[in-house]
Write a protein that holds these residues in place. Structure first.
Motif, PDB file in Angstrom:
ATOM      1  N   GLN A   1       0.983  -1.256   0.072  1.00  0.00           N
ATOM      2  CA  GLN A   1      -0.148   0.000   0.105  1.00  0.00           C
ATOM      3  C   GLN A   1       0.842   0.948   0.125  1.00  0.00           C
ATOM      4  N   GLU A   2       0.954   1.922  -1.291  1.00  0.00           N
ATOM      5  CA  GLU A   2       1.750   3.088  -1.360  1.00  0.00           C
ATOM      6  C   GLU A   2       0.720   4.057  -0.558  1.00  0.00           C
ATOM      7  N   LEU A   3       1.418   5.310  -0.181  1.00  0.00           N
ATOM      8  CA  LEU A   3       0.958   6.389   0.559  1.00  0.00           C
ATOM      9  C   LEU A   3      -0.181   6.960  -0.367  1.00  0.00           C
ATOM     10  N   GLY A   4      -1.449   7.089   0.395  1.00  0.00           N
ATOM     11  CA  GLY A   4      -2.583   7.577   0.081  1.00  0.00           C
ATOM     12  C   GLY A   4      -3.211   6.337  -1.125  1.00  0.00           C
ATOM     13  N   LYS A   5      -2.980   5.514  -1.502  1.00  0.00           N
ATOM     14  CA  LYS A   5      -3.236   4.630  -2.344  1.00  0.00           C
ATOM     15  C   LYS A   5      -3.833   3.387  -1.749  1.00  0.00           C
ATOM     16  N   ARG A   6      -4.593   2.395  -2.553  1.00  0.00           N
ATOM     17  CA  ARG A   6      -5.302   1.183  -2.196  1.00  0.00           C
ATOM     18  C   ARG A   6      -4.275   0.158  -1.994  1.00  0.00           C
ATOM     19  N   PRO A   7      -4.496  -0.930  -1.196  1.00  0.00           N
ATOM     20  CA  PRO A   7      -3.525  -2.019  -0.921  1.00  0.00           C
ATOM     21  C   PRO A   7      -3.860  -2.796  -2.464  1.00  0.00           C
ATOM     22  N   GLN A   8      -2.611  -3.280  -2.871  1.00  0.00           N
ATOM     23  CA  GLN A   8      -2.586  -4.016  -4.010  1.00  0.00           C
ATOM     24  C   GLN A   8      -1.551  -5.233  -3.763  1.00  0.00           C
ATOM     25  N   LEU A   9      -2.110  -6.447  -4.272  1.00  0.00           N
ATOM     26  CA  LEU A   9      -1.496  -7.800  -4.175  1.00  0.00           C
ATOM     27  C   LEU A   9      -0.251  -7.770  -4.673  1.00  0.00           C
ATOM     28  N   ILE A  10       1.029  -7.924  -4.443  1.00  0.00           N
ATOM     29  CA  ILE A  10       2.156  -7.996  -5.070  1.00  0.00           C
ATOM     30  C   ILE A  10       2.521  -9.527  -5.335  1.00  0.00           C
ATOM     31  N   ILE A  11       2.374 -10.538  -4.313  1.00  0.00           N
ATOM     32  CA  ILE A  11       2.722 -11.893  -4.458  1.00  0.00           C
ATOM     33  C   ILE A  11       2.039 -12.683  -3.269  1.00  0.00           C
ATOM     34  N   ASP A  12       2.089 -13.870  -3.804  1.00  0.00           N
ATOM     35  CA  ASP A  12       1.257 -14.800  -2.814  1.00  0.00           C
ATOM     36  C   ASP A  12       2.008 -16.039  -2.989  1.00  0.00           C
ATOM     37  N   ILE A  13       1.729 -16.894  -1.913  1.00  0.00           N
ATOM     38  CA  ILE A  13       2.371 -18.314  -1.847  1.00  0.00           C
ATOM     39  C   ILE A  13       1.134 -19.377  -1.258  1.00  0.00           C
ATOM     40  N   ARG A  14       1.176 -20.512  -1.917  1.00  0.00           N
ATOM     41  CA  ARG A  14       0.236 -21.628  -1.211  1.00  0.00           C
ATOM     42  C   ARG A  14       1.025 -22.475  -0.612  1.00  0.00           C
ATOM     43  N   SER A  15       0.402 -23.296   0.386  1.00  0.00           N
ATOM     44  CA  SER A  15       1.346 -24.019   1.432  1.00  0.00           C
ATOM     45  C   SER A  15       1.755 -25.298   0.728  1.00  0.00           C
ATOM     46  N   ASN A  16       1.557 -25.480  -0.615  1.00  0.00           N
ATOM     47  CA  ASN A  16       2.147 -26.795  -1.212  1.00  0.00           C
ATOM     48  C   ASN A  16       3.642 -26.302  -1.704  1.00  0.00           C
ATOM     49  N   VAL A  17       4.215 -25.100  -1.621  1.00  0.00           N
ATOM     50  CA  VAL A  17       5.510 -24.776  -2.166  1.00  0.00           C
ATOM     51  C   VAL A  17       6.185 -24.094  -0.948  1.00  0.00           C
ATOM     52  N   GLY A  18       7.255 -24.110  -0.830  1.00  0.00           N
ATOM     53  CA  GLY A  18       8.089 -23.347   0.091  1.00  0.00           C
ATOM     54  C   GLY A  18       8.889 -21.998  -0.395  1.00  0.00           C
ATOM     55  N   GLU A  19       8.656 -21.701  -1.568  1.00  0.00           N
ATOM     56  CA  GLU A  19       9.298 -20.597  -2.010  1.00  0.00           C
ATOM     57  C   GLU A  19       8.839 -20.119  -3.377  1.00  0.00           C
ATOM     58  N   LYS A  20       8.522 -18.812  -3.707  1.00  0.00           N
ATOM     59  CA  LYS A  20       7.886 -18.361  -4.947  1.00  0.00           C
ATOM     60  C   LYS A  20       8.744 -17.119  -4.981  1.00  0.00           C
ATOM     61  N   LYS A  21       9.169 -17.001  -6.291  1.00  0.00           N
ATOM     62  CA  LYS A  21       9.882 -15.762  -6.574  1.00  0.00           C
ATOM     63  C   LYS A  21       9.197 -14.943  -7.921  1.00  0.00           C
ATOM     64  N   ASP A  22       9.307 -13.594  -7.856  1.00  0.00           N
ATOM     65  CA  ASP A  22       8.757 -12.815  -9.054  1.00  0.00           C
ATOM     66  C   ASP A  22       9.727 -11.889  -9.003  1.00  0.00           C
ATOM     67  N   GLN A  23      10.807 -11.533  -9.952  1.00  0.00           N
ATOM     68  CA  GLN A  23      11.591 -10.670 -10.116  1.00  0.00           C
ATOM     69  C   GLN A  23      12.580 -10.319  -8.953  1.00  0.00           C
ATOM     70  N   ARG A  24      12.477  -9.068  -8.269  1.00  0.00           N
ATOM     71  CA  ARG A  24      12.987  -8.832  -7.313  1.00  0.00           C
ATOM     72  C   ARG A  24      12.251  -9.104  -5.734  1.00  0.00           C
ATOM     73  N   ILE A  25      11.235  -9.684  -5.901  1.00  0.00           N
ATOM     74  CA  ILE A  25      10.496 -10.083  -4.834  1.00  0.00           C
ATOM     75  C   ILE A  25      10.555 -11.794  -4.949  1.00  0.00           C
ATOM     76  N   ALA A  26      10.581 -12.181  -3.120  1.00  0.00           N
ATOM     77  CA  ALA A  26      10.301 -13.414  -3.067  1.00  0.00           C
ATOM     78  C   ALA A  26       9.243 -13.802  -1.776  1.00  0.00           C
TER      79      ALA A  26
END
Lengths: 113, 112
Positions: free
Chosen positions: B38-63
């Motif tokens: 959630q950036e200042l004055g803006k709405r929350p937005q999903l950036i990444i998620d993980i489900r319990s069947n995996v231990g790690e997930k990566k998307d460019q600079r975010i993991a």
């Protein structure tokens, strides 16, 4: 950015007033939510509507009354609020059978005087 | 019900360095863990998620990493940039449950 809209964006009301917040989603989703966001607190879920039926009411005081006339619209009716109810009220929507991602509206900044 | 704790509440890192935000959850039935920005004055937005069947997930600079045994999950941002400055919220829920339980948020500041 226009998937979920909320009006008004800002609202100042006295404790004896009655007002309504409106949320509209243009994403074809079947679930809608009201959250309260206060400073230094987590997002507090207030109500969940799934297929226009209320499925969650998180012990919210009766001075907050939700209404979901159809899957695209959600209202939050306010009456006899308290100063501690001042917060950002966020609406969100999601599609139940496509995972859990919730799309948020811009929020209504409510100030109770 | 589910309880999610998030640490730290504020975090400042030098531009280019890495940032790590940690969350713990209480309900072992939870199996979906999203992160919202959630950036200042803006709405929350999903950036990444993980489900319990995996231990790690990566998307460019975010993991995101998940340890089901310890019931904790973390957000990792590498090579931080000024536009990463925001409040980050973790959340937890279980399949079939539309209710997300959010953490208290971490205000991340990237120092140029």
């Amino acid at each position: 950015e226009t998937g979920v809209t909320q009006t008004p964006r800002h609202l100042v009301m006295g404790m004896t007033n009655k007002k309504s917040l409106k949320c509209e989603q243009h994403l074809g989703h079947n679930a809608m939510y009201w959250y309260k966001q206060s400073a230094k607190k987590p997002l507090e879920l207030m109500f969940v509507y799934s297929l226009e039926e209320r499925v969650e009411n998180n012990s919210v005081p009766s001075r907050f009354s939700p209404e979901c006339p159809n899957s695209s619209h959600l209202f939050l009716h306010l009456h006899t609020l308290q100063p501690e109810d001042s917060a950002l009220y966020l609406c969100a929507s999601s599609q139940e059978d496509r995972g859990h991602e919730q799309y948020f509206g811009p929020g209504t900044r409510l100030t109770v005087t | 019900g589910e309880n999610v704790e998030q640490h730290p509440s504020t975090l400042s890192v030098q531009e280019g360095d890495s940032a790590v935000i940690k969350c713990t959850y209480s309900d072992s039935a939870s199996n979906y863990f999203p992160w919202y920005k959630q950036e200042l004055g803006k709405r929350p937005q999903l950036i990444i998620d993980i489900r319990s069947n995996v231990g790690e997930k990566k998307d460019q600079r975010i993991a995101v990493t998940l340890n089901k045994t310890a019931k904790h999950f973390s957000l990792h941002i590498t090579e931080t940039q000024p536009e990463d400055s925001a409040v980050y919220f973790c959340a937890a829920t279980s399949f079939g449950n539309e209710k997300l339980t959010f953490g208290t948020g971490t205000r991340l500041t990237i120092i140029p």
